[in-house]
Design a protein around this motif. Structure first.
Motif, short mmCIF file in Angstrom:
data_model
loop_
_atom_site.label_atom_id
_atom_site.label_comp_id
_atom_site.label_asym_id
_atom_site.label_seq_id
_atom_site.Cartn_x
_atom_site.Cartn_y
_atom_site.Cartn_z
N GLU A 192 -18.67 -44.07 16.43
CA GLU A 192 -19.99 -43.78 17.00
C GLU A 192 -21.11 -43.82 15.96
O GLU A 192 -22.28 -43.65 16.31
CB GLU A 192 -19.97 -42.40 17.67
N PHE A 193 -20.75 -44.03 14.68
CA PHE A 193 -21.72 -43.95 13.61
C PHE A 193 -21.67 -45.19 12.73
O PHE A 193 -20.64 -45.86 12.63
CB PHE A 193 -21.47 -42.71 12.74
N ASP A 194 -22.77 -45.46 12.06
CA ASP A 194 -22.84 -46.45 10.99
C ASP A 194 -22.86 -45.65 9.69
O ASP A 194 -23.90 -45.11 9.30
CB ASP A 194 -24.09 -47.30 11.14
N THR A 195 -21.71 -45.53 9.06
CA THR A 195 -21.57 -44.66 7.88
C THR A 195 -21.97 -45.42 6.63
O THR A 195 -21.30 -46.36 6.21
CB THR A 195 -20.11 -44.15 7.75
N LEU A 196 -23.06 -44.98 6.00
CA LEU A 196 -23.57 -45.64 4.81
C LEU A 196 -22.94 -45.11 3.52
O LEU A 196 -22.86 -45.84 2.53
CB LEU A 196 -25.09 -45.49 4.73
N GLY A 197 -22.52 -43.86 3.52
CA GLY A 197 -21.91 -43.29 2.33
C GLY A 197 -21.53 -41.84 2.54
O GLY A 197 -22.15 -41.14 3.36
N ILE A 198 -20.52 -41.40 1.81
CA ILE A 198 -20.10 -40.00 1.84
C ILE A 198 -19.91 -39.53 0.40
O ILE A 198 -19.13 -40.11 -0.35
CB ILE A 198 -18.78 -39.82 2.62
N GLY A 214 -12.84 -34.59 11.67
CA GLY A 214 -13.47 -34.79 12.97
C GLY A 214 -14.46 -35.93 12.94
O GLY A 214 -14.53 -36.72 13.89
N TYR A 215 -15.22 -36.03 11.85
CA TYR A 215 -16.18 -37.14 11.73
C TYR A 215 -15.45 -38.48 11.74
O TYR A 215 -15.89 -39.43 12.40
CB TYR A 215 -16.99 -36.98 10.45
N LEU A 216 -14.35 -38.57 11.02
CA LEU A 216 -13.61 -39.83 10.95
C LEU A 216 -13.00 -40.18 12.31
O LEU A 216 -12.91 -41.36 12.67
CB LEU A 216 -12.54 -39.76 9.87
N LEU A 217 -12.58 -39.19 13.07
CA LEU A 217 -12.11 -39.46 14.43
C LEU A 217 -13.25 -40.00 15.31
O LEU A 217 -13.01 -40.78 16.23
CB LEU A 217 -11.54 -38.19 15.06
N PHE A 256 -8.44 -38.43 2.82
CA PHE A 256 -9.14 -38.87 4.04
C PHE A 256 -8.96 -40.36 4.28
O PHE A 256 -8.65 -40.78 5.40
CB PHE A 256 -10.65 -38.56 3.93
N GLY A 257 -9.17 -41.14 3.23
CA GLY A 257 -9.07 -42.59 3.37
C GLY A 257 -7.68 -43.04 3.78
O GLY A 257 -7.53 -43.94 4.62
N GLY A 258 -6.67 -42.42 3.20
CA GLY A 258 -5.30 -42.77 3.56
C GLY A 258 -5.00 -42.48 5.02
O GLY A 258 -4.39 -43.30 5.72
N ALA A 259 -5.44 -41.30 5.49
CA ALA A 259 -5.23 -40.95 6.90
C ALA A 259 -6.01 -41.88 7.82
O ALA A 259 -5.50 -42.33 8.86
CB ALA A 259 -5.64 -39.50 7.13
N TYR A 260 -7.23 -42.20 7.42
CA TYR A 260 -8.07 -43.08 8.24
C TYR A 260 -7.47 -44.48 8.35
O TYR A 260 -7.35 -45.04 9.45
CB TYR A 260 -9.47 -43.15 7.64
N ARG A 261 -7.05 -45.03 7.22
CA ARG A 261 -6.48 -46.39 7.23
C ARG A 261 -5.18 -46.42 8.01
O ARG A 261 -4.88 -47.41 8.71
CB ARG A 261 -6.27 -46.87 5.80
N HIS A 262 -4.40 -45.35 7.96
CA HIS A 262 -3.15 -45.29 8.71
C HIS A 262 -3.41 -45.31 10.21
O HIS A 262 -2.71 -45.99 10.98
CB HIS A 262 -2.37 -44.03 8.33
N ASP A 263 -4.42 -44.57 10.64
CA ASP A 263 -4.71 -44.43 12.08
C ASP A 263 -5.61 -45.53 12.63
O ASP A 263 -5.74 -45.69 13.84
CB ASP A 263 -5.37 -43.07 12.34
N LEU A 264 -6.24 -46.29 11.72
CA LEU A 264 -7.26 -47.27 12.13
C LEU A 264 -6.76 -48.31 13.14
O LEU A 264 -7.45 -48.58 14.14
CB LEU A 264 -7.83 -47.95 10.89
N PRO A 265 -5.61 -48.94 12.93
CA PRO A 265 -5.19 -49.97 13.89
C PRO A 265 -5.10 -49.45 15.33
O PRO A 265 -5.58 -50.10 16.27
CB PRO A 265 -3.83 -50.42 13.36
N ALA A 266 -4.49 -48.29 15.50
CA ALA A 266 -4.37 -47.74 16.85
C ALA A 266 -5.73 -47.32 17.40
O ALA A 266 -6.02 -47.53 18.58
CB ALA A 266 -3.42 -46.54 16.84
N LEU A 267 -6.59 -46.74 16.56
CA LEU A 267 -7.92 -46.35 17.03
C LEU A 267 -8.72 -47.55 17.51
O LEU A 267 -9.38 -47.49 18.55
CB LEU A 267 -8.67 -45.63 15.90
#
Length: 338
Positions: free
Chosen positions: A62-68, A55-58, A92-103
């Motif tokens: 809205e955030f400036d993510t400094l680290g997880i 949910g956070y990655l979606l 998480f990173g794989g899902a995020y990078r996959h969805d990033l272009p459309a987002l």
């Protein structure tokens, strides 16, 4: 007591204001749920943090993510497990990078990269010791990484605590021991369910909840430092579980709509129980956005969580839960847009 209250109010006043995008650092005990464990889900750590992270990655635009920091846990069974930062990068990173272009095409503002680190306490299973000298952080790289990230900031850094408070407690102890109150003055600690007078805990023993029992010394230390006015500590209590989650839509018909995107699928499959997704730790970041039921100024900065405040914030999140889930669904659909 009056002096401590005045100190805390002063700290809250001089603390840098939230930037356009809140700066966020996350400490979570989340780990690969295919590693077997003895909890009710058959996993080593509760997978609700997996859904909260998706949910956070979606919502990451809205955030400036400094680290997880992942696997911030002192369960001994975790000592020999694989590097959980590598798992998080894949999962998480794989899902995020996959969805990033459309987002970014459909919504915009998403960072190109979000960094995951494995916690320094995972291989050692160390718990915070209030008698220990934490002046040196040579054995605590993910605590040092937080302070390095805070060092150059002019805006407040929101440290979201989704489980163990050991690493935040080490950070606070180090700053006090080395007279780095300037760093403490740049941080807001926002904790999920380390106190509740209504759920698990009681009015007499609000600290008798899983996230506080997990590392009781760290929990006690953080609450003491907040009460003394040394740190700003917002205790969400159980408002994520009994507000956002309890008030959510129910049933597979609704939640299967998330499965069109990779992040949406991770969100649903992290922890789906009682006909909905359990992502209760998400309360810590929805409070930063404004307009979603509970704002950070609805939660006291001194670590306290009075019964009437918790009930009021539960009701606010419950009333906004459908909008929160619909927003997540909107973004999940945008992530899969052709």
């Amino acid at each position: 007591m009056l002096r401590a209250t005045l100190l805390l109010l002063t700290l809250a006043t001089v603390l840098p204001a939230l930037a356009d995008k809140p700066k966020v650092w996350i400490y979570t005990d989340t780990s690969d749920k295919t590693i077997p464990g003895g909890n009710s889900e058959g996993t080593l750590n509760d997978p609700d943090d997996i859904s909260a992270m998706a949910g956070y990655l979606l919502m990451a635009s809205e955030f400036d993510t400094l680290g997880i920091v992942v696997a911030s846990t002192h369960r001994g069974e975790h000592r020999g497990t694989p590097d959980q930062s590598e798992w998080a990068e894949r999962y998480f990173g794989g899902a995020y990078r996959h969805d990033l272009p459309a987002l970014n095409r459909e919504i915009g503002g998403y960072p190109e990269n979000i960094r995951f680190q494995e916690s320094c306490i995972k291989p050692t299973a160390e718990r915070f010791d209030p008698k220990k000298d934490y002046r040196s952080l040579k054995d605590y790289d993910t605590v040092q990484a937080l302070l390095d990230a805070v060092e150059g900031q002019s805006d407040a850094v929101n440290v979201l605590c989704w489980g163990s408070l050991t690493e935040p407690a080490i950070a606070v102890s180090h700053c006090l021991a080395t007279d780095r109150r300037d760093l403490l003055g740049k941080m807001r600690f926002i904790a999920h369910w380390t106190d509740s007078p209504h759920h698990q805990g009681s009015p007499e023993k609000p600290e008798d909840v899983a996230n506080c029992r997990e590392d009781a010394a760290a929990c006690r230390y953080m609450k003491q430092r907040a009460k003394a006015g040394d740190i700003v500590y917002h205790e969400c209590g159980a408002i994520g579980q009994h507000g956002i989650v309890s008030g959510s839509p129910k049933g597979r018909e609704y939640f299967d709509r998330f499965r069109t995107s990779r992040l949406g699928t991770v969100f649903v499959e992290g922890k789906y129980v009682h006909n909905c997704v359990d992502h209760s730790d998400a309360a810590t970041y929805w409070t930063l956005l404004g307009g979603w039921g509970v704002n950070l100024n609805d939660i006291r900065p001194d670590g306290s969580n009075p019964p009437e405040v918790e009930l009021a914030n539960e009701a606010k999140f419950e009333g906004s839960s459908r909008r929160i889930h619909d927003e997540l669904l909107r973004r999940s659909r945008a992530a899969s847009a052709d």
